[in-house]
Design a protein around this motif. Sequence first.
Motif, PDB file in Angstrom:
ATOM      1  N   ASP A 161      10.303   4.692   1.665  1.00 49.47           N
ATOM      2  CA  ASP A 161      11.002   5.966   1.518  1.00 49.47           C
ATOM      3  C   ASP A 161      10.047   7.086   1.940  1.00 49.47           C
ATOM      4  N   VAL A 162      10.114   7.456   3.201  1.00 50.17           N
ATOM      5  CA  VAL A 162       9.201   8.454   3.757  1.00 50.17           C
ATOM      6  C   VAL A 162       9.381   9.808   3.072  1.00 50.17           C
ATOM      7  N   LEU A 192       0.145   5.950   6.734  1.00 53.16           N
ATOM      8  CA  LEU A 192       0.274   6.932   5.661  1.00 53.16           C
ATOM      9  C   LEU A 192       0.406   8.349   6.198  1.00 53.16           C
ATOM     10  N   LEU A 193      -0.459   8.713   7.130  1.00 56.11           N
ATOM     11  CA  LEU A 193      -0.412  10.071   7.671  1.00 56.11           C
ATOM     12  C   LEU A 193       0.828  10.289   8.534  1.00 56.11           C
ATOM     13  N   SER A 194       1.288   9.231   9.199  1.00 61.74           N
ATOM     14  CA  SER A 194       2.547   9.343   9.941  1.00 61.74           C
ATOM     15  C   SER A 194       3.709   9.575   8.989  1.00 61.74           C
ATOM     16  N   ALA A 195       3.706   8.862   7.867  1.00 66.09           N
ATOM     17  CA  ALA A 195       4.748   9.070   6.861  1.00 66.09           C
ATOM     18  C   ALA A 195       4.740  10.501   6.359  1.00 66.09           C
ATOM     19  N   LEU A 196       3.554  11.106   6.301  1.00 64.53           N
ATOM     20  CA  LEU A 196       3.427  12.484   5.830  1.00 64.53           C
ATOM     21  C   LEU A 196       3.738  13.514   6.915  1.00 64.53           C
ATOM     22  N   PHE A 228       0.824  -1.205   0.000  1.00 64.55           N
ATOM     23  CA  PHE A 228       0.000   0.000   0.000  1.00 64.55           C
ATOM     24  C   PHE A 228       0.860   1.257   0.000  1.00 64.55           C
ATOM     25  N   LEU A 229       1.836   1.313   0.877  1.00 62.03           N
ATOM     26  CA  LEU A 229       2.682   2.502   0.965  1.00 62.03           C
ATOM     27  C   LEU A 229       3.599   2.640  -0.244  1.00 62.03           C
ATOM     28  N   GLN A 230       3.925   1.543  -0.877  1.00 58.70           N
ATOM     29  CA  GLN A 230       4.733   1.627  -2.105  1.00 58.70           C
ATOM     30  C   GLN A 230       3.958   2.329  -3.218  1.00 58.70           C
TER      31      GLN A 230
END
Length: 217
Positions: free
Chosen positions: A205-206, A126-130, A98-100
């Motif tokens: 890759d954040v 996802l929101l943490s990555a952002l 999903f994150l890829q």
Amino acid sequence: RLLRSANPGLATATDIAQLQRFNLDVVIDFRTDGEKKSAETPFAHVFNWIADPIMVGNLSQLSVLSALQNGTADDSRAFMIAFYRDFPVRYQAQYRRFLQLAEKNHTILYHCTAGKDRTGFASLLLLSALGIDHADIIADYLESNRSNTTGNAQLQEQVKKLRLPKDVMAPLLSVEAAYLDAAQQVIDDDHGGMQHYLERVLGIDVARIRDNYLETI
């Protein structure tokens, strides 16, 4: 460009036209085969709809609800917390994929059945990555309690024959900050925190995700 959703498969023609305005690259479906219906075919013909199921069965299955017939609201809540603690451990492959997609700068709609649990944890990642503040992530997650009232009423009608008290059902149909925090606690305790989990455990890759979706001011 990133949409958390309940099941969009039974969308009307008007709904589909509305979704097309988002120019979705992909729709990710975290449901299992048993949760799907043949009436969803029109949606599948319009969108790039990819199944990547998480868990066997779902919370609406009678087998799960039957196990709680003689339980209490606290039993239901404990069930949900244990359920969330599994997400960062058992389903790394699905959430990595999903994150890829976010790494590739796709416009994504991601969903399960109710849009609150499997997608709730996906949104945490996802929101943490952002770089979104955890309090804001929780606030977004809790929006399901406001928007799922119709679906919850329909589900309650389906399981009336199990004679589950409303207070036992409530923790299954709603979301609580404690649920998502239970998943976060596993990430913190067992995987060195969210940043380490995203970059070292999932190999994401954040920085690229942030470049894709955040505007520079």
